[in-house]
Enzyme design. Structure first.
Site, PDB file in Angstrom:
ATOM      1  N   SER A 165       0.924  -1.356  -0.081  1.00  0.00           N
ATOM      2  CA  SER A 165      -0.011  -0.046  -0.146  1.00  0.00           C
ATOM      3  C   SER A 165       0.860   1.304   0.002  1.00  0.00           C
ATOM      4  O   SER A 165       2.114   1.142   0.583  1.00  0.00           O
ATOM      5  CB  SER A 165      -0.702   0.070   1.175  1.00  0.00           C
ATOM      6  OG  SER A 165      -1.539   1.156   1.345  1.00  0.00           O
ATOM      7  N   TYR A 209      -0.420  -0.348  10.280  1.00  0.00           N
ATOM      8  CA  TYR A 209      -0.655  -0.606   9.006  1.00  0.00           C
ATOM      9  C   TYR A 209       0.786  -0.383   8.177  1.00  0.00           C
ATOM     10  O   TYR A 209       0.903  -1.284   7.103  1.00  0.00           O
ATOM     11  CB  TYR A 209      -1.768   0.094   8.513  1.00  0.00           C
ATOM     12  CG  TYR A 209      -2.251  -0.046   6.982  1.00  0.00           C
ATOM     13  CD1 TYR A 209      -3.189  -1.036   6.737  1.00  0.00           C
ATOM     14  CD2 TYR A 209      -1.975   0.770   5.929  1.00  0.00           C
ATOM     15  CE1 TYR A 209      -3.619  -1.215   5.421  1.00  0.00           C
ATOM     16  CE2 TYR A 209      -2.376   0.410   4.415  1.00  0.00           C
ATOM     17  CZ  TYR A 209      -3.099  -0.476   4.503  1.00  0.00           C
ATOM     18  OH  TYR A 209      -3.622  -0.971   3.306  1.00  0.00           O
ATOM     19  N   ALA A 210       1.226   0.682   8.221  1.00  0.00           N
ATOM     20  CA  ALA A 210       2.539   1.315   7.615  1.00  0.00           C
ATOM     21  C   ALA A 210       3.511   0.098   7.714  1.00  0.00           C
ATOM     22  O   ALA A 210       4.297  -0.226   6.833  1.00  0.00           O
ATOM     23  CB  ALA A 210       2.789   2.612   8.314  1.00  0.00           C
ATOM     24  N   ALA A 211       3.762  -0.497   9.012  1.00  0.00           N
ATOM     25  CA  ALA A 211       4.922  -1.320   9.258  1.00  0.00           C
ATOM     26  C   ALA A 211       4.498  -2.610   8.527  1.00  0.00           C
ATOM     27  O   ALA A 211       5.347  -3.348   7.939  1.00  0.00           O
ATOM     28  CB  ALA A 211       5.033  -1.692  10.956  1.00  0.00           C
ATOM     29  N   SER A 212       3.292  -3.066   8.666  1.00  0.00           N
ATOM     30  CA  SER A 212       2.797  -4.118   7.804  1.00  0.00           C
ATOM     31  C   SER A 212       3.196  -4.197   6.303  1.00  0.00           C
ATOM     32  O   SER A 212       3.771  -5.137   5.661  1.00  0.00           O
ATOM     33  CB  SER A 212       1.733  -4.578   8.167  1.00  0.00           C
ATOM     34  OG  SER A 212       0.561  -3.980   7.594  1.00  0.00           O
ATOM     35  N   LYS A 213       2.709  -3.136   5.777  1.00  0.00           N
ATOM     36  CA  LYS A 213       3.052  -2.769   4.353  1.00  0.00           C
ATOM     37  C   LYS A 213       4.090  -2.663   3.859  1.00  0.00           C
ATOM     38  O   LYS A 213       4.631  -2.934   2.901  1.00  0.00           O
ATOM     39  CB  LYS A 213       1.831  -2.009   3.808  1.00  0.00           C
ATOM     40  CG  LYS A 213       0.312  -1.986   4.048  1.00  0.00           C
ATOM     41  CD  LYS A 213       0.090  -3.310   3.295  1.00  0.00           C
ATOM     42  CE  LYS A 213      -1.491  -3.954   3.383  1.00  0.00           C
ATOM     43  NZ  LYS A 213      -1.582  -4.837   2.422  1.00  0.00           N
TER      44      LYS A 213
HETATM   45  N1  LIG Z   1      -8.856  -0.638  -1.022  1.00  0.00           N
HETATM   46  C1  LIG Z   1      -7.658   0.194  -1.099  1.00  0.00           C
HETATM   47  O1  LIG Z   1      -7.921   1.443  -1.197  1.00  0.00           O
HETATM   48  C2  LIG Z   1      -6.207  -0.322  -0.896  1.00  0.00           C
HETATM   49  C3  LIG Z   1      -5.189   0.405  -1.083  1.00  0.00           C
HETATM   50  C4  LIG Z   1      -4.098   0.242  -0.693  1.00  0.00           C
HETATM   51  C5  LIG Z   1      -3.671  -1.067  -0.317  1.00  0.00           C
HETATM   52  N2  LIG Z   1      -4.860  -2.146  -0.282  1.00  0.00           N
HETATM   53  C6  LIG Z   1      -4.642  -3.387   0.139  1.00  0.00           C
HETATM   54  O2  LIG Z   1      -4.972  -4.230  -0.731  1.00  0.00           O
HETATM   55  C7  LIG Z   1      -5.557  -5.583  -0.091  1.00  0.00           C
HETATM   56  C8  LIG Z   1      -7.015  -5.780  -0.695  1.00  0.00           C
HETATM   57  O3  LIG Z   1      -7.736  -4.654  -0.244  1.00  0.00           O
HETATM   58  P1  LIG Z   1      -9.325  -4.542  -0.614  1.00  0.00           P
HETATM   59  O4  LIG Z   1      -9.645  -3.239  -0.992  1.00  0.00           O
HETATM   60  O5  LIG Z   1      -9.541  -5.600  -1.745  1.00  0.00           O
HETATM   61  O6  LIG Z   1      -9.990  -4.825   0.828  1.00  0.00           O
HETATM   62  P2  LIG Z   1     -11.248  -5.893   1.217  1.00  0.00           P
HETATM   63  O7  LIG Z   1     -12.430  -5.647   0.298  1.00  0.00           O
HETATM   64  O8  LIG Z   1     -11.424  -5.263   2.558  1.00  0.00           O
HETATM   65  O9  LIG Z   1     -10.557  -7.335   1.116  1.00  0.00           O
HETATM   66  C9  LIG Z   1      -9.781  -7.794   2.167  1.00  0.00           C
HETATM   67  C10 LIG Z   1     -10.082  -9.411   2.214  1.00  0.00           C
HETATM   68  O10 LIG Z   1      -9.229 -10.043   3.153  1.00  0.00           O
HETATM   69  C11 LIG Z   1      -9.728 -11.038   3.665  1.00  0.00           C
HETATM   70  N3  LIG Z   1      -9.252 -11.309   5.009  1.00  0.00           N
HETATM   71  C12 LIG Z   1      -8.852 -10.712   6.253  1.00  0.00           C
HETATM   72  N4  LIG Z   1      -8.548 -11.216   7.005  1.00  0.00           N
HETATM   73  C13 LIG Z   1      -8.541 -12.644   6.692  1.00  0.00           C
HETATM   74  C14 LIG Z   1      -7.838 -13.559   7.144  1.00  0.00           C
HETATM   75  N5  LIG Z   1      -7.619 -14.065   8.429  1.00  0.00           N
HETATM   76  N6  LIG Z   1      -7.657 -14.923   6.314  1.00  0.00           N
HETATM   77  C15 LIG Z   1      -8.122 -14.662   5.056  1.00  0.00           C
HETATM   78  N7  LIG Z   1      -8.740 -13.509   4.398  1.00  0.00           N
HETATM   79  C16 LIG Z   1      -8.772 -12.674   5.389  1.00  0.00           C
HETATM   80  C17 LIG Z   1     -11.216 -10.488   3.872  1.00  0.00           C
HETATM   81  O11 LIG Z   1     -11.953 -11.666   3.373  1.00  0.00           O
HETATM   82  P3  LIG Z   1     -13.060 -12.630   4.508  1.00  0.00           P
HETATM   83  O12 LIG Z   1     -13.666 -11.929   5.407  1.00  0.00           O
HETATM   84  O13 LIG Z   1     -13.753 -13.480   3.690  1.00  0.00           O
HETATM   85  O14 LIG Z   1     -11.915 -13.495   5.353  1.00  0.00           O
HETATM   86  C18 LIG Z   1     -11.443  -9.541   2.858  1.00  0.00           C
HETATM   87  O15 LIG Z   1     -12.527  -9.796   1.826  1.00  0.00           O
HETATM   88  C19 LIG Z   1      -5.347  -5.260   1.434  1.00  0.00           C
HETATM   89  O16 LIG Z   1      -4.097  -5.822   1.707  1.00  0.00           O
HETATM   90  C20 LIG Z   1      -5.215  -3.841   1.488  1.00  0.00           C
HETATM   91  O17 LIG Z   1      -4.459  -3.393   2.587  1.00  0.00           O
HETATM   92  C21 LIG Z   1      -6.150  -1.720  -0.262  1.00  0.00           C
END
Ligand SMILES: NC(=O)c1ccc[n+]([C@@H]2O[C@H](COP(=O)([O-])OP(=O)(O)OC[C@H]3O[C@@H](n4cnc5c(N)ncnc54)[C@H](OP(=O)(O)O)[C@@H]3O)[C@@H](O)[C@H]2O)c1
Length: 250
Positions: free
Chosen positions: A144, A158-162
């Site tokens: 991210s 979040y910052a550290a993990s990413k």
């Molecule tokens: N959207 C943004 O603006 C954005 C920007 C930068 C980076 N990102 C990164 O992109 C990635 C995807 O984001 P997104 O927007 O698609 O978010 P999202 O729609 O919230 O999807 C994240 C998914 O992670 C799954 N999850 C959470 N805990 C889990 C676990 N313990 N085991 C397995 N699955 C798990 C959830 O599915 P379940 O509930 O079904 O487990 C959820 O559907 C993330 O890593 C996020 O940090 C997103």
């Protein structure tokens, strides 16, 4: 020939916005895709939507918690047994708890670190033996902008993990290259979708203004970057981070 014809792709965080957009993009390009995450119900729903778009027979799911290492191994092995290979792993699971450090609890630190980095390590560790055996693999992690530079409103967890995913990408790109396994990472800026729904409208407007293109990104734009890095067009790119953020400066 389609870029992903014959490729078997495992996408974790599979019920999420980026995962589903990536699945659709890779299906369009010929892949067979297996989505995994915890919610069987949401996975089933997303799979049905993709089947209705014409991808029946090439979209599947396996429900499981990515924090269960044995479960991750079982998922990877089931994919290998069922489909014969595992060509691509995209790790898209992630959560956010954005609070200032003096308010953030130690539990909230661990919760975010567990999902955003430890579970990614588990999924990659489960896939690598299969990819080594094949002498082929494409791994893409989803970092991210929050892990790329100091930014207002982002939690230190979040910052550290990413940022940790960036380190993991660089190291694994180096370590796994001899087995023809590439490891790269996308670092999206703010995308319209579920993840931003916890932010205030004012925060979202500030994010939009901060991009040079003056809008939030689309999940399909993150998916396009993932589709490039996981394809053989990027066969000689490894250990790299691709920022996809509309030129966001702050
Ligand atoms: N959207 C943004 O603006 C954005 C920007 C930068 C980076 N990102 C990164 O992109 C990635 C995807 O984001 P997104 O927007 O698609 O978010 P999202 O729609 O919230 O999807 C994240 C998914 O992670 C799954 N999850 C959470 N805990 C889990 C676990 N313990 N085991 C397995 N699955 C798990 C959830 O599915 P379940 O509930 O079904 O487990 C959820 O559907 C993330 O890593 C996020 O940090 C997103």
């Amino acid at each position: 020939m389609e870029r992903y014809e014959g490729k078997i792709v495992w996408i974790t965080g599979g019920s999420g916005d980026i995962a589903c957009a990536t699945a659709e993009r890779l299906l369009e390009e010929g892949a067979t895709v297996i989505l995994s995450s915890r919610s069987e119900e949401r996975l089933g729903e997303e799979c049905r939507k993709l089947e209705e778009k014409g991808y029946e027979g090439r979209i599947h799911y396996l429900a499981g918690d990515a924090l269960d290492y044995e479960g991750c191994v079982k998922t990877a092995e089931t994919i290998q047994k069922t489909y014969g290979r595992l060509d691509v792993l995209v790790c898209s699971q992630g959560i956010l708890i954005h609070k200032p450090i003096d308010v953030l609890t130690t539990e909230e630190w661990h919760k975010v670190m567990d999902v955003n980095i430890t579970s990614v390590f588990y999924c990659v560790k489960a896939a690598v033996p299969i990819m080594k055996e094949q002498n082929y693999g494409r791994i893409v992690l989803v970092s991210s902008i929050g892990g790329r530079r100091g930014r207002p409103g982002v939690g230190v967890n979040y910052a550290a993990s990413k940022a940790g995913l960036v380190g993991m990408t660089q190291l694994l790109g180096y370590e796994l290259g001899p087995w023809n396994i590439t490891v790269n990472c996308v670092a999206p800026g703010p995308l319209a979708g579920r993840m931003l729904s916890s932010l205030t409208q004012e925060h979202i407007e500030r994010l939009k203004e901060g991009t040079r293109i003056h809008r939030l990104g689309k999940v399909s734009e993150a998916a396009a970057a993932i589709a490039y890095l996981a394809s053989d067009d990027a066969a000689w790119t490894t250990g790299e981070v691709l920022d996809v953020n509309g030129g966001l400066q702050y």
